[in-house]
Design an enzyme around this catalytic site. Structure first.
Site, PDB file in Angstrom:
ATOM      1  N   THR A  28       1.220  -6.239  -0.870  1.00 35.97           N
ATOM      2  CA  THR A  28       0.651  -6.537   0.450  1.00 35.97           C
ATOM      3  C   THR A  28      -0.811  -6.085   0.441  1.00 35.97           C
ATOM      4  O   THR A  28      -1.690  -6.836   0.059  1.00 35.97           O
ATOM      5  CB  THR A  28       1.453  -5.857   1.585  1.00 35.97           C
ATOM      6  OG1 THR A  28       1.669  -4.482   1.267  1.00 35.97           O
ATOM      7  CG2 THR A  28       2.786  -6.547   1.782  1.00 35.97           C
TER       8      THR A  28
ATOM      9  N   LYS B 119       5.489  -1.682  -5.400  1.00 34.27           N
ATOM     10  CA  LYS B 119       4.351  -1.983  -4.536  1.00 34.27           C
ATOM     11  C   LYS B 119       4.293  -0.921  -3.467  1.00 34.27           C
ATOM     12  O   LYS B 119       5.290  -0.272  -3.126  1.00 34.27           O
ATOM     13  CB  LYS B 119       4.453  -3.377  -3.913  1.00 34.27           C
ATOM     14  CG  LYS B 119       5.607  -3.615  -2.953  1.00 34.27           C
ATOM     15  CD  LYS B 119       5.435  -3.133  -1.535  1.00 34.27           C
ATOM     16  CE  LYS B 119       4.191  -3.680  -0.887  1.00 34.27           C
ATOM     17  NZ  LYS B 119       4.030  -3.098   0.507  1.00 34.27           N
TER      18      LYS B 119
ATOM     19  N   THR C 172       5.175   0.671   3.176  1.00 31.57           N
ATOM     20  CA  THR C 172       6.428   0.278   2.607  1.00 31.57           C
ATOM     21  C   THR C 172       6.297   0.413   1.113  1.00 31.57           C
ATOM     22  O   THR C 172       5.369  -0.097   0.519  1.00 31.57           O
ATOM     23  CB  THR C 172       6.764  -1.171   2.955  1.00 31.57           C
ATOM     24  OG1 THR C 172       6.893  -1.300   4.344  1.00 31.57           O
ATOM     25  CG2 THR C 172       8.058  -1.587   2.287  1.00 31.57           C
TER      26      THR C 172
ATOM     27  N   GLU D 294      -4.312   2.773   0.518  1.00 30.60           N
ATOM     28  CA  GLU D 294      -5.295   2.039   1.331  1.00 30.60           C
ATOM     29  C   GLU D 294      -6.552   2.874   1.557  1.00 30.60           C
ATOM     30  O   GLU D 294      -6.515   3.921   2.212  1.00 30.60           O
ATOM     31  CB  GLU D 294      -4.659   1.649   2.661  1.00 30.60           C
ATOM     32  CG  GLU D 294      -3.580   0.588   2.493  1.00 30.60           C
ATOM     33  CD  GLU D 294      -2.772   0.330   3.743  1.00 30.60           C
ATOM     34  OE1 GLU D 294      -2.042  -0.666   3.761  1.00 30.60           O
ATOM     35  OE2 GLU D 294      -2.859   1.128   4.710  1.00 30.60           O
TER      36      GLU D 294
ATOM     37  N   ASN E  78      -6.057  -0.837   8.528  1.00 32.35           N
ATOM     38  CA  ASN E  78      -4.922  -0.757   9.436  1.00 32.35           C
ATOM     39  C   ASN E  78      -5.268  -1.147  10.853  1.00 32.35           C
ATOM     40  O   ASN E  78      -4.371  -1.525  11.637  1.00 32.35           O
ATOM     41  CB  ASN E  78      -4.304   0.635   9.370  1.00 32.35           C
ATOM     42  CG  ASN E  78      -3.501   0.821   8.096  1.00 32.35           C
ATOM     43  OD1 ASN E  78      -2.385   0.329   7.990  1.00 32.35           O
ATOM     44  ND2 ASN E  78      -4.097   1.480   7.116  1.00 32.35           N
TER      45      ASN E  78
ATOM     46  N   THR F 260      -3.682  -8.594  12.718  1.00 32.29           N
ATOM     47  CA  THR F 260      -4.400  -9.809  13.098  1.00 32.29           C
ATOM     48  C   THR F 260      -5.172 -10.410  11.947  1.00 32.29           C
ATOM     49  O   THR F 260      -5.730 -11.482  12.087  1.00 32.29           O
ATOM     50  CB  THR F 260      -5.378  -9.482  14.246  1.00 32.29           C
ATOM     51  OG1 THR F 260      -6.232  -8.402  13.858  1.00 32.29           O
ATOM     52  CG2 THR F 260      -4.633  -9.108  15.499  1.00 32.29           C
TER      53      THR F 260
END
Length: 414
Positions: free
Chosen positions: A154, A180, A200, A286, A409, A414
Site C-alpha cells: 500500500t 507488507k 496493516t 511511512e 496519513n 482522499t
C-alpha cells in the site's frame, strides 16, 4: 544452525509454490493490487492475527479455516480496500473471494485464505476482485517473488521478501516469505489454534518442509514473538494484521514434530526471516528517516521491560526528537516514568549507542549535547535504558515521526 540466504528469494523459492501479482484495478494509481499464492500440494498451515476487536472480514474467514486444522492450498490478497468494518456484506465478500478463487483453481473454498489491506470502511468491488483473480490464475508462476510482493503493497516504497535454504535430515529445506507494511504498524498478534490464546502488516511464509501442525505453530509463535510483535512504527494496531505459514512437505524430509531436535533448526531459520522482514518494515515505515533499536533492561521481568519499551516507542515526543536529531533525553525518561512500571529514578542509566547520557537518573557528567546529537544523526542507532530493578529485558525496533508521515496519513483516504 547453518542456512543460506537465497538470491532474489521469496514465497516461490520452496518446492511446489507458484504465485502471481496483477493489476485488478483497485488502486487509482494503476499499480499492482492483487496477489495469489498457490501450493501444488495440500499444506499444513499455522497463522496469527490481529488482536484488534474490529478484526476485518478476511481475518474472521481465515481464523475459521485455520481452526478447522485442515490443509490449505492458496492465499489471495488484495490491496487498496481493507474490507474492515463492513458488516455482513463484508463477511459475504470475503467468502465469495475465497470461493471464486477456489472455483478457478479447482479446489475447495475451505482451502483458500484471503487477506485485504487498504482503506477501512469501504466495500470490496467484487467485479474487480473477480477480474483480478482471473488474471492471477492465468499468470501463476514459480518466478513471481517480486510481482507477488509488490501487489500486496500500500504505502510501502519497496517490496519486502526473503528466502533461506538449509539441510535437515539430509534433505534441502527452503523457507520463503514476503510481507507488507509501512503504517498502522504496532502488531499485537495472537496465535490462531483450535483453542486460541490471547499496518496493516501482512506476512506470508512458505516452506517445503514436512512438519506437523503443532510444531509449525510452535515455530510461528517463536518467530512472531521475536519479530513482528517487537516493532512499532506509529503505535496503531491494524484491523487486518495477518501472519500465515504454509508447509507442503515436498522437501521429502522426515516429518518434524514438537519433540524433534530439528525443530529448533527450523524455528531459528523462520525467526531469522521474520526478523529480517520486521526490521525492513520499520526501515520502510511511512516517512521514516531513523531506525531505532530500543533496549530496556534491569526490569523486574521481561513483561515490565516490554511495557517500558512500548511507552517510549509510542511517544510522539520521543519520536519527533529522534527525527529532529534533538538529544532531548528527558522525553525518554518521561515516557518510562508514565509506563506504570515501578522503578527508582535514581537507579536509571541511559545510553545512545555507547555514549553515556544519564547516570543514576541525572545527566551523565562530561557528555556534551554535540556528542549526543552526533549519534542521532545516524540512520540507525541504539537507545539503551537500564532501570536497575532486576533481570528483565526487552528489545524493540521502532523509528522516528516525520513531516512526511503526517502528510501521507492526512491525505491517505482522499
Amino acid at each position: 544452525m547453518e542456512f543460506t540466504v537465497v538470491e532474489n528469494g521469496g514465497v516461490c523459492s520452496p518446492k511446489g509454490y507458484r504465485a502471481a501479482g496483477v493489476t485488478a484495478g483497485l488502486k487509482p494509481s494503476g499499480q499492482p493490487d492483487l496477489a495469489m499464492l498457490v501450493s501444488d500440494a495440500p499444506a499444513v498451515v499455522a497463522a496469527s492475527f490481529t488482536s484488534n476487536l474490529f478484526a476485518a472480514a478476511p481475518v474472521e474467514w481465515d481464523r475459521k479455516i485455520v481452526r478447522q486444522e485442515t490443509p490449505v492450498r492458496a492465499v489471495v490478497v488484495n490491496s487498496g480496500v481493507a474490507n474492515a468494518c463492513t458488516g455482513v456484506q463484508g463477511a459475504q465478500d470475503a467468502k465469495v473471494m475465497a470461493s471464486y478463487a477456489a472455483e478457478k483453481l479447482g479446489i475447495a473454498a475451505e482451502e483458500v485464505l484471503v487477506s485485504s489491506t487498504g482503506v477501512i470502511g469501504k466495500m470490496l468491488p467484487m467485479d474487480i476482485i473477480r477480474h483480478g483473480i482471473d488474471l492471477a490464475v492465468e499468470s501463476l508462476s514459480t518466478d513471481a517473488n517480486q510481482k507477488a510482493a509488490r501487489a500486496i503493497m500500500t504505502t510501502d516504497t519497496a517490496e519486502k521478501r526473503i528466502a533461506v535454504k538449509m539441510t535437515i535430515g539430509g534433505k534441502e529445506i527452503t523457507i520463503g516469505a514476503m510481507t507488507k507494511g509501512a503504517g498502522m504498524i504496532a502488531p499485537q498478534m495472537t496465535l490462531c489454534t483450535s483453542h486460541p490464546r490471547q499496518a496493516t502488516m501482512l506476512a506470508y511464509f512458505t516452506t517445503d518442509a514436512a512438519i506437523s501442525r503443532n510444531a509449525l505453530q510452535d515455530a510461528l509463535g517463536r518467530a512472531l514473538d521475536n519479530s513482528f510483535n517487537r516493532i512499532v512504527v506509529d503505535g496503531d494496531t491494524s484491523t487486518n494484521d495477518t501472519m500465515v505459514v504454509m508447509a507442503n512437505g515436498l522437501a521429502g524430509n522426515a516429518e518434524i514434530h514438537r519433540e524433534s531436535p530439528e525443530l529448533d533448526e527450523f524455528a531459528a531459520a523462520l525467526e531469522y526471516c521474520a526478523q529480517y522482514l520486521a526490521k525492513a518494515m520499520v526501515l520502510d515505515g511511512e516517512g521514516v528517516s531513523k531506525f531505532v533499536e530500543l533496549r530496556v533492561f534491569g526490569a523486574i521481568d521481561d513483561a515490565s521491560a516490554r511495557q517500558v519499551a512500548e511507552a517510549i516507542a509510542r511517544s510522539p515526543l520521543c519520536k519527533t526528537a529522534w527525527y529532529g536529531q534533538d538529544p532531548n533525553w528527558g522525553r525518554i525518561l518521561c515516557a518510562a516514568g508514565y509506563s506504570k512500571v515501578p522503578f527508582k529514578p535514581t537507579q536509571v542509566d541511559l545510553d545512545f549507542d555507547d555514549v553515556p547520557i544519564v547516570r543514576s537518573g541525572l545527566a551523565a557528567p562530561g557528555t556534551t549535547d554535540e556528542e549526543m546529537a552526533a549519534v542521532l544523526k545516524n540512520r540507525s542507532f541504539r537507545v539503551k535504558l537500564c532501570i536497575g530493578q532486576g533481570p528483565g529485558r526487552f528489545v524493540l525496533w521502532t523509528c522516528d515521526l516525520t513531516h512526511d508521515y503526517v502528510k501521507i496519513n492526512a491525505d491517505y483516504h482522499t
